[in-house]
Write a protein that holds these residues in place. Structure first.
Motif, PDB file in Angstrom:
ATOM      1  N   ILE A   3      43.677  33.505  33.634  1.00 16.15           N
ATOM      2  CA  ILE A   3      43.616  33.587  32.177  1.00 16.15           C
ATOM      3  C   ILE A   3      42.313  32.977  31.680  1.00 16.15           C
ATOM      4  CG2 ILE A   3      46.115  33.533  31.899  1.00 16.15           C
ATOM      5  CD1 ILE A   3      45.828  30.603  30.976  1.00 16.15           C
ATOM      6  N   GLY A   4      41.810  33.547  30.592  1.00 14.64           N
ATOM      7  CA  GLY A   4      40.718  32.911  29.871  1.00 14.64           C
ATOM      8  C   GLY A   4      41.310  31.850  28.962  1.00 14.64           C
ATOM      9  N   LEU A   5      40.834  30.617  29.072  1.00 17.79           N
ATOM     10  CA  LEU A   5      41.380  29.541  28.246  1.00 17.79           C
ATOM     11  C   LEU A   5      41.129  29.881  26.776  1.00 17.79           C
ATOM     12  CD1 LEU A   5      40.211  26.545  30.432  1.00 17.79           C
ATOM     13  CD2 LEU A   5      42.504  27.535  30.282  1.00 17.79           C
ATOM     14  N   PRO A   6      42.175  29.847  25.940  1.00 18.85           N
ATOM     15  CA  PRO A   6      42.053  30.389  24.583  1.00 18.85           C
ATOM     16  C   PRO A   6      41.067  29.656  23.694  1.00 18.85           C
ATOM     17  CG  PRO A   6      44.161  29.271  24.884  1.00 18.85           C
ATOM     18  CD  PRO A   6      43.531  29.368  26.237  1.00 18.85           C
ATOM     19  N   ASP A   7      40.725  28.403  24.023  1.00 17.53           N
ATOM     20  CA  ASP A   7      39.732  27.691  23.223  1.00 17.53           C
ATOM     21  C   ASP A   7      38.309  28.036  23.640  1.00 17.53           C
ATOM     22  OD1 ASP A   7      40.310  26.485  25.654  1.00 17.53           O
ATOM     23  OD2 ASP A   7      39.568  24.528  25.010  1.00 17.53           O
ATOM     24  N   ARG A   8      38.155  28.895  24.650  1.00 11.99           N
ATOM     25  CA  ARG A   8      36.822  29.175  25.173  1.00 11.99           C
ATOM     26  C   ARG A   8      36.453  30.650  25.143  1.00 11.99           C
ATOM     27  NH1 ARG A   8      36.566  25.002  30.319  1.00 11.99           N
ATOM     28  NH2 ARG A   8      37.804  23.376  29.322  1.00 11.99           N
ATOM     29  N   CYS A   9      37.400  31.534  25.366  1.00 12.97           N
ATOM     30  CA  CYS A   9      37.038  32.951  25.396  1.00 12.97           C
ATOM     31  C   CYS A   9      38.214  33.817  24.966  1.00 12.97           C
ATOM     32  CB  CYS A   9      36.551  33.372  26.787  1.00 12.97           C
ATOM     33  SG  CYS A   9      37.678  33.010  28.138  1.00 12.97           S
ATOM     34  N   HIS A  10      37.904  34.873  24.242  1.00 11.29           N
ATOM     35  CA  HIS A  10      38.905  35.843  23.824  1.00 11.29           C
ATOM     36  C   HIS A  10      38.175  37.127  23.454  1.00 11.29           C
ATOM     37  CE1 HIS A  10      37.586  33.947  20.080  1.00 11.29           C
ATOM     38  NE2 HIS A  10      38.126  32.807  20.487  1.00 11.29           N
ATOM     39  N   ARG A  11      38.932  38.163  23.132  1.00 15.14           N
ATOM     40  CA  ARG A  11      38.368  39.501  22.948  1.00 15.14           C
ATOM     41  C   ARG A  11      38.771  40.074  21.588  1.00 15.14           C
ATOM     42  NH1 ARG A  11      34.724  41.149  26.621  1.00 15.14           N
ATOM     43  NH2 ARG A  11      35.494  43.293  26.583  1.00 15.14           N
ATOM     44  N   HIS A  12      37.949  41.031  21.105  1.00 11.05           N
ATOM     45  CA  HIS A  12      38.283  41.732  19.864  1.00 11.05           C
ATOM     46  C   HIS A  12      39.383  42.765  20.089  1.00 11.05           C
ATOM     47  CE1 HIS A  12      35.100  40.102  17.311  1.00 11.05           C
ATOM     48  NE2 HIS A  12      34.288  40.194  18.346  1.00 11.05           N
ATOM     49  N   ARG A  13      39.537  43.226  21.329  1.00 15.45           N
ATOM     50  CA  ARG A  13      40.543  44.232  21.657  1.00 15.45           C
ATOM     51  C   ARG A  13      41.345  43.754  22.873  1.00 15.45           C
ATOM     52  NH1 ARG A  13      38.057  48.518  23.790  1.00 15.45           N
ATOM     53  NH2 ARG A  13      36.048  47.469  23.980  1.00 15.45           N
ATOM     54  N   PRO A  14      42.552  44.283  23.051  1.00 16.35           N
ATOM     55  CA  PRO A  14      43.352  43.869  24.228  1.00 16.35           C
ATOM     56  C   PRO A  14      42.927  44.613  25.490  1.00 16.35           C
ATOM     57  CG  PRO A  14      44.625  45.379  22.874  1.00 16.35           C
ATOM     58  CD  PRO A  14      43.333  45.150  22.134  1.00 16.35           C
ATOM     59  N   ASP A  15      41.596  44.736  25.695  1.00 13.62           N
ATOM     60  CA  ASP A  15      41.093  45.536  26.816  1.00 13.62           C
ATOM     61  C   ASP A  15      41.035  44.751  28.119  1.00 13.62           C
ATOM     62  OD1 ASP A  15      39.125  43.903  25.766  1.00 13.62           O
ATOM     63  OD2 ASP A  15      37.495  45.304  26.107  1.00 13.62           O
ATOM     64  N   TRP A  16      41.247  43.429  28.054  1.00 12.39           N
ATOM     65  CA  TRP A  16      41.236  42.646  29.289  1.00 12.39           C
ATOM     66  C   TRP A  16      42.570  41.963  29.517  1.00 12.39           C
ATOM     67  CZ3 TRP A  16      38.519  42.402  33.633  1.00 12.39           C
ATOM     68  CH2 TRP A  16      37.313  43.115  33.663  1.00 12.39           C
ATOM     69  N   VAL A  17      43.641  42.653  29.124  1.00 13.38           N
ATOM     70  CA  VAL A  17      44.988  42.287  29.554  1.00 13.38           C
ATOM     71  C   VAL A  17      45.345  43.283  30.652  1.00 13.38           C
ATOM     72  CG1 VAL A  17      47.402  42.061  28.877  1.00 13.38           C
ATOM     73  CG2 VAL A  17      45.600  41.355  27.300  1.00 13.38           C
ATOM     74  N   ARG A  18      45.223  42.855  31.902  1.00 13.57           N
ATOM     75  CA  ARG A  18      45.351  43.756  33.043  1.00 13.57           C
ATOM     76  C   ARG A  18      46.524  43.326  33.925  1.00 13.57           C
ATOM     77  NH1 ARG A  18      40.061  45.986  33.796  1.00 13.57           N
ATOM     78  NH2 ARG A  18      39.185  46.215  31.691  1.00 13.57           N
ATOM     79  N   VAL A  19      47.221  44.315  34.452  1.00  9.26           N
ATOM     80  CA  VAL A  19      48.359  44.060  35.338  1.00  9.26           C
ATOM     81  C   VAL A  19      48.126  44.799  36.645  1.00  9.26           C
ATOM     82  CG1 VAL A  19      50.844  44.298  35.671  1.00  9.26           C
ATOM     83  CG2 VAL A  19      49.935  43.801  33.389  1.00  9.26           C
ATOM     84  N   ALA A  20      48.223  44.101  37.752  1.00 12.37           N
ATOM     85  CA  ALA A  20      48.105  44.712  39.077  1.00 12.37           C
ATOM     86  C   ALA A  20      49.365  44.398  39.870  1.00 12.37           C
ATOM     87  CB  ALA A  20      46.876  44.187  39.815  1.00 12.37           C
ATOM     88  N   ILE A  21      49.807  45.382  40.627  1.00 16.20           N
ATOM     89  CA  ILE A  21      50.969  45.194  41.498  1.00 16.20           C
ATOM     90  C   ILE A  21      50.600  45.669  42.895  1.00 16.20           C
ATOM     91  CG2 ILE A  21      53.351  45.887  41.950  1.00 16.20           C
ATOM     92  CD1 ILE A  21      53.826  45.999  38.993  1.00 16.20           C
ATOM     93  N   ASN A  22      50.742  44.775  43.854  1.00 17.77           N
ATOM     94  CA  ASN A  22      50.422  45.072  45.254  1.00 17.77           C
ATOM     95  C   ASN A  22      49.047  45.718  45.396  1.00 17.77           C
ATOM     96  OD1 ASN A  22      52.901  44.019  45.733  1.00 17.77           O
ATOM     97  ND2 ASN A  22      53.819  45.846  46.608  1.00 17.77           N
ATOM     98  N   ARG A  23      48.052  45.046  44.781  1.00 15.23           N
ATOM     99  CA  ARG A  23      46.634  45.390  44.937  1.00 15.23           C
ATOM    100  C   ARG A  23      46.222  46.684  44.222  1.00 15.23           C
ATOM    101  NH1 ARG A  23      45.387  46.431  50.250  1.00 15.23           N
ATOM    102  NH2 ARG A  23      47.524  47.116  50.562  1.00 15.23           N
ATOM    103  N   ARG A  24      46.968  47.066  43.194  1.00 13.88           N
ATOM    104  CA  ARG A  24      46.576  48.242  42.406  1.00 13.88           C
ATOM    105  C   ARG A  24      46.834  47.961  40.927  1.00 13.88           C
ATOM    106  NH1 ARG A  24      46.302  53.642  43.533  1.00 13.88           N
ATOM    107  NH2 ARG A  24      47.556  53.516  45.423  1.00 13.88           N
ATOM    108  N   MET A  25      45.813  48.247  40.076  1.00 15.43           N
ATOM    109  CA  MET A  25      45.997  48.128  38.635  1.00 15.43           C
ATOM    110  C   MET A  25      46.968  49.203  38.153  1.00 15.43           C
ATOM    111  SD  MET A  25      44.205  45.698  37.129  1.00 15.43           S
ATOM    112  CE  MET A  25      42.852  44.576  37.559  1.00 15.43           C
TER     113      MET A  25
END
Length: 552
Positions: free
Chosen positions: A240-262
């Protein structure tokens, strides 16, 4: 009447299948590099010539012998599964046996491959995946797949594709996603005979991420690994990006991977976003990469050809686990108290301090008794606004108002207590919307005369305040219950400019440490600034040799 339903010719079936699997340069690259990863490759080189419709992928994987090479591109040929039961035991990235066959339907394909300790072979495939030309070749252990004249027999497909720049951007995004799931692999990508970008191997996904997301530094991230007993042998890896240090204008870096595949998992992504609620500024979104390693029996990959959408068993259980892990990662504890310094903010602060000649604060009752260890220890107050805090790794500056606001907000979330007041607070000229809003958040309000309203209950925190009427008016202007809780917490928190003694400061720090999301206030502002001891040592040149510093 003659039947109008007929079986499709084989070549039409193959074209339909090929269109589902291979629809762009990015899909070609994805399928080929996944084969490389399944072959155990630790170094993958991708060559692209978009104007010439050519792609080459080279790897140092285990390679294929001649017999496998001759079968590799025939329809539904794969080494990954053998029966229908194997669909519930998939541990590989590929398993359908469609990609190479689809490529031979849409392009000219040849493969050069050599297993370690054996001879190398080159095979050229015809339409339908049949080996048309076979010859021995000199090649290093591994595999080279060369694709030329992509979509050459489907001119309409070429015309329907995005611009070259957009396709190359999609290729880069595809490689980035795969690299984050396989951080130990070296990547090199060439475009038109020029090196485009490289990704160096890293020990973990969190260590790799700054290469891909350039504005993020290693110290801005928190990485957590958790082994789960249910399902057996499950592993949850969270960056996770620590919320006091980095965040995004869009939810484009909320990523989920399962068994080595996004994968796309709206339910899990929503759980992640909910876990960051009231830790970020308005309309900002977290950076979070979640990787689940779980038993293949828990997953059905056979949902679409790209394998980006899945059926996952016990989705509510995973949502609960993910929420708990994120909550834990956002807390301050002895295990994560020593962090990387806020490089940009600290450098600006130190430069300003150097220019003005000093920090200029007066310590209050500095306690030199270190027998009782406390992870955060109040030392002084600066400008009646910032608390100077000592901890084992250096010092922090904590802004007292927003730290207290975080404490009160979480107390209100846990117990939204309304208490009766006597006499009632009288408000004048409320609109119907304002009355409805106060009733929505639970306040007891009733008409008290012409354009007058009597409020007979209010949040307990506001009971002793002199500005109750103003506080209630603020609550009447809209928003849900959580918005009201934020407003009450903000109004009730210690104001900046308020003097505090050492015990009051320590009590606030102790309460703040125990909050669930201590890094930011409910509005998303950072609560503390970290000055690590190593940063202070660099500023005061403590690494100098004394003799040399005197000019000796």
């Amino acid at each position: 009447m003659a039947s109008t339903i007929q079986a499709l010719p084989t070549e039409v079936v193959y074209l339909i299948t090929a269109g589902e699997v291979i629809d762009s340069f990015a899909s070609v690259v994805r399928e080929l590099v996944e084969n490389s990863l399944d072959a155990g490759a630790t170094r993958i080189v991708v060559y692209l010539w978009p104007q010439q419709w050519r792609v080459h992928v080279t790897d140092n994987g285990c390679g294929m012998n001649l017999e496998d090479l001759q079968q590799a591109a025939t329809a539904h040929s794969t080494s990954k599964i053998r029966s229908s039961d194997d669909l519930w035991k998939i541990n590989s990235l590929g398993f359908r046996g469609e990609a190479l066959h689809s490529l031979t339907t849409l392009a000219e394909v040849e493969i050069l491959s050599r297993p370690l300790g054996k001879s190398g072979w080159r095979v050229v495939y015809g339409n339908g995946g049949k080996a048309m030309q076979v010859e021995a070749t000199a090649i290093a252990p591994g595999t080279v797949v060369a694709v030329a004249n992509l979509f050459g027999n489907c001119s309409s497909r070429r015309q329907g594709l995005p611009t070259t720049a957009q396709q190359m951007k999609a290729v880069q995004a595809t490689i980035h996603q795969i690299a984050l799931c396989h951080p130990q692999v070296t990547w090199q990508v060439w475009q038109n005979d020029r090196q485009w970008f490289t990704i160096c191997p890293a020990g973990t996904t969190g260590q790799l991420l700054p290469q891909i997301l350039n504005q993020v530094r290693q110290g801005d991230l928190q990485e957590v690994k958790l082994e789960l007993s249910h399902p057996p042998n499950s592993l949850l890896n969270l960056v996770i990006g620590l919320p006091d240090r980095c965040h995004r204008h869009r939810p484009d870096w909320v990523r989920v991977a399962i068994n080595r595949r996004m994968v796309n998992s709206p339910e899990i992504e929503q759980a992640i976003l909910s876990a960051f609620h009231r830790t970020l500024p308005r309309d900002r979104y977290p950076i979070c990469i979640l990787h689940l390693a779980i038993s293949p029996e828990q997953i059905n990959w056979n949902r679409n050809p790209a394998k980006t959408e899945i059926y996952l068993n016990e989705i509510s259980y995973w949502q609960e686990q993910i929420t708990q892990v994120i909550d834990q990662a956002l807390r301050i504890s002895p295990t994560n108290i020593k962090e990387s310094v806020h490089t940009t903010r600290v450098s600006k602060l130190l430069k300003a301090a150097e220019t003005k000649g000093g920090y200029n604060f007066n310590p209050q009752n500095f306690n030199e008794d270190h027998k009782t260890f406390n992870s955060l220890k109040a030392v002084a107050q600066v400008s009646n606004t910032y608390i100077v805090v000592e901890h084992p790794g250096g010092m922090w500056l904590v802004e007292q108002h927003i730290a207290h606001e975080r404490v009160l907000y979480e107390q209100l979330c846990d117990e939204w207590q309304l208490v009766p007041i006597e006499p009632p607070t009288i408000l004048y000229q409320l609109s119907p919307a304002q009355v409805s809003q106060l009733q929505r958040i639970g306040l007891d309000i009733e008409p008290f005369g012409e354009q007058l309203w009597a409020v007979r209950t209010l949040p307990a925190m506001l009971q002793q305040r002199d500005d109750c009427a103003e506080a209630i008016l603020e609550l009447s202007w809209g928003g849900d219950l959580q918005t009201a809780q934020v407003a009450v917490a903000c109004r009730s928190a210690i104001r900046n400019g308020t003097p505090m003694n050492l015990q009051e400061m320590q009590t606030l720090l102790d309460n703040w440490q125990r909050t669930r999301n201590p890094r930011t206030c409910p509005h998303g502002r950072p609560i503390y600034l970290s000055l690590e001891e190593s940063a202070l040592a660099r500023f005061f040149r403590r690494n100098w040799v004394i003799g040399k510093s005197h000019g000796i």
